[in-house]
Design an enzyme around this catalytic site. Structure first.
Site, PDB file in Angstrom:
ATOM      1  N   HIS A 145       0.798  -1.239   0.000  1.00 20.12           N
ATOM      2  CA  HIS A 145       0.000   0.000   0.000  1.00 20.12           C
ATOM      3  C   HIS A 145       0.824   1.280   0.000  1.00 20.12           C
ATOM      4  CE1 HIS A 145       0.860  -0.307   4.294  1.00 20.12           C
ATOM      5  NE2 HIS A 145       0.535   0.965   4.398  1.00 20.12           N
TER       6      HIS A 145
HETATM    7  N1  UDP Z   1      -3.570  -5.944   8.650  1.00 18.22           N
HETATM    8  C1  UDP Z   1      -4.809  -6.520   8.826  1.00 18.22           C
HETATM    9  N2  UDP Z   1      -5.520  -6.921   7.710  1.00 18.22           N
HETATM   10  C2  UDP Z   1      -5.041  -6.778   6.449  1.00 18.22           C
HETATM   11  C3  UDP Z   1      -3.766  -6.190   6.269  1.00 18.22           C
HETATM   12  C4  UDP Z   1      -3.054  -5.764   7.397  1.00 18.22           C
HETATM   13  O1  UDP Z   1      -5.264  -6.693   9.965  1.00 18.22           O
HETATM   14  O2  UDP Z   1      -5.726  -7.152   5.493  1.00 18.22           O
HETATM   15  C5  UDP Z   1      -2.806  -5.496   9.833  1.00 18.22           C
HETATM   16  C6  UDP Z   1      -1.389  -5.994   9.908  1.00 18.22           C
HETATM   17  O3  UDP Z   1      -1.285  -7.246  10.501  1.00 18.22           O
HETATM   18  C7  UDP Z   1      -0.723  -4.935  10.778  1.00 18.22           C
HETATM   19  C8  UDP Z   1      -1.455  -3.681  10.380  1.00 18.22           C
HETATM   20  O4  UDP Z   1      -2.666  -4.084   9.771  1.00 18.22           O
HETATM   21  O5  UDP Z   1      -0.943  -5.198  12.142  1.00 18.22           O
HETATM   22  C9  UDP Z   1      -0.565  -2.936   9.433  1.00 18.22           C
HETATM   23  O6  UDP Z   1      -1.256  -1.981   8.806  1.00 18.22           O
HETATM   24  P1  UDP Z   1      -0.743  -1.319   7.469  1.00 18.22           P
HETATM   25  O7  UDP Z   1       0.097  -2.273   6.706  1.00 18.22           O
HETATM   26  O8  UDP Z   1      -1.952  -0.747   6.830  1.00 18.22           O
HETATM   27  O9  UDP Z   1       0.106  -0.084   8.010  1.00 18.22           O
HETATM   28  P2  UDP Z   1       1.636   0.141   8.307  1.00 18.22           P
HETATM   29  O10 UDP Z   1       2.038  -0.818   9.371  1.00 18.22           O
HETATM   30  O11 UDP Z   1       2.384  -0.020   7.035  1.00 18.22           O
HETATM   31  O12 UDP Z   1       1.682   1.549   8.804  1.00 18.22           O
END
Ligand code: UDP
Length: 361
Positions: free
Chosen positions: A206
């Site tokens: 993303h």
């Molecule tokens: N996550 C989730 N469902 C999904 C994809 C990600 O629950 O379909 C969780 C993942 O395990 C993690 C969090 O969302 O705990 C991460 O979010 P994201 O990747 O959107 O944000 P980032 O960590 O890159 O800021």
């Protein structure tokens, strides 16, 4: 009585604060309110997490889905109004590196509320990342820093923050994994989707650097075509990625790949179960790099840098690009990839340590 407000706004924020209410209940001198901005909203990106974690925000700012500037501006106004209505806390704590984090930081500063930052000090040193600006501005205005790994402390000290204000407490995202282990294990996602454990690659993407351009998306499409020749790919699609695949007419290309399973963004229990039983993960997520390390699952991160270097130095993570990722996939398939160890203080007790700090303020 010490009153603390925690401001949350996005999926990763929700996942980092699940244990605070439970811990605060142990201390009669602490009062906690959770404020949700609404930066992420809707069933798949917000509601399902509050349901699964049985977490109710005390206040909801209900800002609209809009551009980052419009969202930040709306949070500034709505949060000031709310705090003027319910009263100033002793501290406001912001979480991570999203636009809600930045907006909360500015409100705390302008309203003269001491600021705490959960997951402070992380730096990708990549100024093209919107999150990096949010991290830097937030830490510039933070009074009390809670960190997840040693390098974060080093970054903050290099920025002349005072050691006495740094609290190396560990990772609250791991607290959530530990607290909900039974629910994760009970998820029926593998059976529901007819996925065979340890035979598939789980993918999430993303970040703007990967999904905002046709060139970036083509790399992902090529990669999926390559992996699906030997492995099933399970790909829960972030709304931003879905919209861009559609915009660049790439969705139809993916839809005909037989070994590819597209899903909506998944709930927490299902997604964690998929991480735990995957052969390997390919991602550009911050949090997923940490969760795979905790689970000893190989993780290839499609980025040039990471603000979470411990996942590479101690954990199971490797930074990759389109040119060098295939040998790593081969290593994993042949069972020759590193196993990693769980970083210090990623033990499920980080929230406990933070609340202990609060109780002594
Ligand atoms: N996550 C989730 N469902 C999904 C994809 C990600 O629950 O379909 C969780 C993942 O395990 C993690 C969090 O969302 O705990 C991460 O979010 P994201 O990747 O959107 O944000 P980032 O960590 O890159 O800021």
């Amino acid at each position: 009585m010490t009153t603390i407000y925690i401001l949350i706004g996005t999926r990763p924020n929700f996942i980092k604060v699940t244990q605070f209410k439970k811990e605060v209940a142990k201390y009669p001198n602490l009062a906690l309110k959770l404020i949700h901005t609404g930066q992420h909203s809707g069933a798949a990106m917000a509601d399902v997490f509050f349901e699964q974690f049985q977490l109710q925000p005390d206040y909801f700012l209900n800002i609209a889905q809009a551009t980052p500037i419009q969202q930040i501006a709306a949070i500034l106004v709505e949060l000031e109004t709310l705090i003027n209505t319910i009263g100033k806390p002793n501290y406001l704590m912001v979480v991570g590196d999203v636009n809600s984090t930045l907006a909360g930081t500015l409100v705390a500063n302008k309203m003269e509320i001491p600021l705490m930052h959960l997951e402070s000090g992380l730096r990708s040193f990549d100024n093209t990342m919107p999150e990096e600006h949010n991290r830097i501005v937030t830490d510039a205005l933070t009074n009390c820093f809670f960190t997840t790994e040693e390098v974060a402390n080093e970054n903050l000290l290099a920025e002349k923050k005072l050691a006495k204000n740094l609290h190396y407490v560990g990772n609250t995202m791991i607290d959530t994994l530990v607290a909900f282990k039974q629910n994760i294990d009970a998820s029926t996602i593998l059976d529901d989707k007819k996925i065979i454990p340890t035979t598939y690659c789980l993918m999430t993407m993303h970040r703007p650097s990967n999904v905002d351009t046709a060139a970036g998306l083509s790399v992902i499409v090529d990669l999926i075509q390559y992996i699906t020749s030997t492995h099933k790919v399970v790909f829960p699609i972030h709304p931003r990625t879905y919209n861009n695949l559609k915009k660049y007419n790439l969705l139809t290309l993916l839809e005909v790949i037989p070994n590819l399973l597209f899903t909506e963004p998944l709930d927490y229990f299902a997604f964690q179960k998929l991480i735990k039983h995957s052969a390997f993960v390919i991602t550009d997520s911050g949090g997923v790099q940490e969760e795979t390390t905790f689970n000893h699952v190989p993780c290839l991160t499609l980025r040039n840098n990471t603000e979470r270097p411990i996942t590479c130095t101690l954990g199971t993570n490797t930074l990759c690009n389109a040119d060098n990722i295939k040998p790593f996939i081969k290593q994993i398939i042949e069972g020759k990839y590193k196993k990693g160890i769980v970083p210090p203080l990623w033990d499920g007790k980080a929230t406990q340590r933070i609340v202990e700090v609060w109780s002594k303020l």
